[in-house]
Design a protein around this motif. Structure first.
Motif, PDB file in Angstrom:
ATOM      1  N   LEU A 178      42.330  43.141  58.054  1.00 24.06           N
ATOM      2  CA  LEU A 178      42.113  42.843  56.630  1.00 24.06           C
ATOM      3  C   LEU A 178      40.745  42.216  56.408  1.00 24.06           C
TER       4      LEU A 178
ATOM      5  N   GLU B 190      55.565  45.888  54.607  1.00 22.49           N
ATOM      6  CA  GLU B 190      55.817  45.089  53.408  1.00 22.49           C
ATOM      7  C   GLU B 190      56.875  45.683  52.488  1.00 22.49           C
TER       8      GLU B 190
ATOM      9  N   ARG C 200      53.902  37.069  55.206  1.00 22.83           N
ATOM     10  CA  ARG C 200      52.984  37.648  54.233  1.00 22.83           C
ATOM     11  C   ARG C 200      52.452  36.590  53.273  1.00 22.83           C
ATOM     12  N   SER C 201      53.330  35.674  52.885  1.00 27.45           N
ATOM     13  CA  SER C 201      52.835  34.640  51.960  1.00 27.45           C
ATOM     14  C   SER C 201      51.893  33.678  52.699  1.00 27.45           C
TER      15      SER C 201
ATOM     16  N   ASN D 258      48.612  35.443  52.800  1.00 30.17           N
ATOM     17  CA  ASN D 258      47.946  35.540  51.502  1.00 30.17           C
ATOM     18  C   ASN D 258      47.407  34.209  51.009  1.00 30.17           C
ATOM     19  N   GLN D 259      47.802  33.138  51.692  1.00 24.76           N
ATOM     20  CA  GLN D 259      47.390  31.822  51.206  1.00 24.76           C
ATOM     21  C   GLN D 259      45.879  31.634  51.203  1.00 24.76           C
TER      22      GLN D 259
END
Lengths: 244, 290
Positions: free
Chosen positions: B177, B249, B284-285, B288-289
């Motif tokens: 990513l 996801e 995932r969270s 994404n933080q």
């Protein structure tokens, strides 16, 4: 071939340092829980992790020396650490040479006779390199050995100095290293001022060597102060924990 | 005082401190905890260790990430290199993942050639990236049959305390990513990659990931097959089997592996998958933080 200007007319270097100025050094000890002693050292953009295992039982019986410990250095360079990706095999000559330099600079300093028939393993992992890998490795190994509580007579502090265009400069970065500068790495015992390692692999006029040696020696002393502060802070922290 | 002497006399020899007991009978020690529904490190049976993800930790790499799961720390660095395409896929770039378990990260690893475990994890990650088509390899083409990007994905384990596959896969996905590659130009057999000025949206591109598979691992303990989530090193070394569930996801499965002597039932596997869905959502969270 177009050459990079290594020194501005004002006498500043590519990264804006003065010739006798070190890069920022950050060091931390006890970073790994698995190892007996460990240290993480950042020398500018060069980042090294050192772990010490031992003194422990020697792995091969043939290696055992009955009256002292043997020191074993393993060296690992992350493939993504350089600008160009290059896979260095475990038996790369250059790596083995570096490992042997590091081993030999610690042999006179570690009091090996205290640990007969055992082995001290020093593992080094280079995470990112921007010049001065050998010096960073030696400094990180010193910190890790101290953190492991291995008896030593003194710190081993290493520093490089090189002739950048018309001036003697300390602690060369990758750009300066790779553009044909002659570079000396020395490892020193700061208390006695003795030199345990001096290494140069390029041409240099004899008259200029003296200057480089003095400069690198000064650098070693400065590095010693930085490392010593980290060690003392860590020791104080531990002492406080014990007191509670 | 007299009573203590009596009890010592009644059970001679076999009184150990907890740590001695652990060393002599690791499984029995463990069983005592499990029967109370906790693990020696204080976790519940299905709880995971604190996990953190940091992006862009290596400035010399095109993309990088550092992942911590409890005492396990891995660093992943990705370098993009111009390479010749493979003969059977002239318009596709390729990915080369490699996991390095060097002796620095644990006293369990010896110096020398890569261990079996390191190679197994490398191959598992390779399969996931390839079979789940995580990115369209055609995106990595510079000029058909002439030049493509090869992505060298190197994972270095800095500190090992179990569950390396989960940690390595998270770090690989996070580093992917994070990848930025300078836009190349192709001109009569010569690929030029501009250097110099700082990387920005104009002169570089990101990877277009179609999915982000993440894995959740469990070990099976004892004959009654108690499931332990996110095993640490001590737990890995005394268990009968290991189950890893890799899920993307949208909740689609990307890989399941069950290895080891203990045989499982379907319902147990189902339980793992359900738990993995929740865990991958949490991961995932975390990712994404930042």
């Amino acid at each position: 071939m177009s050459r990079v200007e290594l020194l501005t007319p004002e006498g500043l270097r590519v990264d804006g340092r003065r010739p006798a100025e070190l890069r920022k050094i950050t060091s931390t000890t006890a970073v790994l829980s698995q190892a007996d002693g460990s240290a993480y050292l950042e020398h500018g953009n060069t980042k090294v992790l050192a772990a010490v295992y031992g003194p422990r039982e020697a792995r091969h019986r043939t290696l055992v020396v009955h009256d002292r410990a043997i020191i074993n250095v393993e060296f690992n360079i992350a493939p993504f650490s350089t600008g160009e990706r290059r896979r260095r095999g475990k038996n790369d000559k250059r790596l083995l040479e570096m490992a042997s330099f590091i081993k030999q600079s610690f042999e006179p300093v570690v009091i090996t006779t205290l640990y007969p028939r055992s082995q001290v393993d020093i593992y080094l992992q280079v995470i990112q390199q921007d010049g001065g890998v050998l010096q960073a490795c030696i400094n990180a190994a010193t910190m890790a050995l101290i953190d492991a509580g291995v008896a030593m007579t003194d710190y081993v502090c290493a520093c490089t100095a090189g002739w950048v265009e018309r001036e003697a400069a300390i602690d060369l970065n990758h750009i300066e290293e790779s553009s044909d500068t002659s570079e000396v790495t020395i490892a020193m015992l700061p208390k006695s001022g003795k030199v345990t390692l001096a290494q140069m692999e390029s041409r240099l006029h004899v008259d200029k060597l003296e200057a480089l040696f003095t400069l690198a020696g000064e650098g070693c002393k400065q590095i010693h102060q930085v490392l010593d502060r980290t060690i003392r802070n860590r020791a104080e922290e531990l002492a406080q924990k014990l007191a509670v | 005082m007299a009573s203590t002497t009596d009890s010592l006399a009644a059970s001679p020899a076999f009184t150990f401190s907890a740590s001695t007991f652990q060393k002599l009978h690791p499984t029995e020690y463990f069983r005592k905890f499990i029967s109370q529904g906790v693990r020696p490190d204080g976790r519940l049976l299905d709880s995971f260790r604190p996990t953190t993800v940091h992006y862009g930790v290596i400035t010399t790499a095109n993309g990088s990430a550092m992942v911590r799961i409890g005492g396990t720390t891995v660093v992943c660095g990705i370098k993009a290199e111009v390479a010749e395409p493979k003969l059977d896929s002239p318009d596709q770039g390729y990915l080369v993942p490699n996991v390095d378990l060097s002796p620095i990260c644990s006293s369990a690893f010896r110096p020398g050639s890569p261990s079996e475990q390191a190679q197994v994890v490398s191959e598992a990650i390779h399969r996931v990236l390839k079979e789940s088509k995580v990115l369209d390899l055609k995106d990595l083409c510079i000029e058909e049959a002439k030049a493509v990007w090869a992505l060298w994905i190197d994972v270095v384990c800095v500190s090992y305390d179990g569950n390396i596959y989960d940690a390595a896969l998270i770090s690989v996905m996070a580093a992917l990513l994070n990848v930025r590659i300078r836009k190349p130009t192709y001109d009569e057999g010569i690929v030029k990659v501009p250097g110099g000025e700082a990387i920005n949206d104009e002169n570089s591109f990101k990877l277009n990931l179609t999915r982000i598979p993440l894995s959740t691992s469990f070990v099976l303990f004892d004959t009654d097959l108690t499931l332990l989530a996110d095993p640490n090193f001590a737990e890995e070394s005394i268990t009968q089997g290991q189950i890893s569930v890799t899920i993307d996801e949208h909740g689609r499965l990307c890989r399941i592996s069950k290895v080891g002597a203990a045989s499982t039932s379907q319902s147990l596997l189902k339980q793992c998958i359900e738990r993995a869905k929740i865990r991958s959502h949490e991961l995932r969270s975390i990712m994404n933080q930042q």
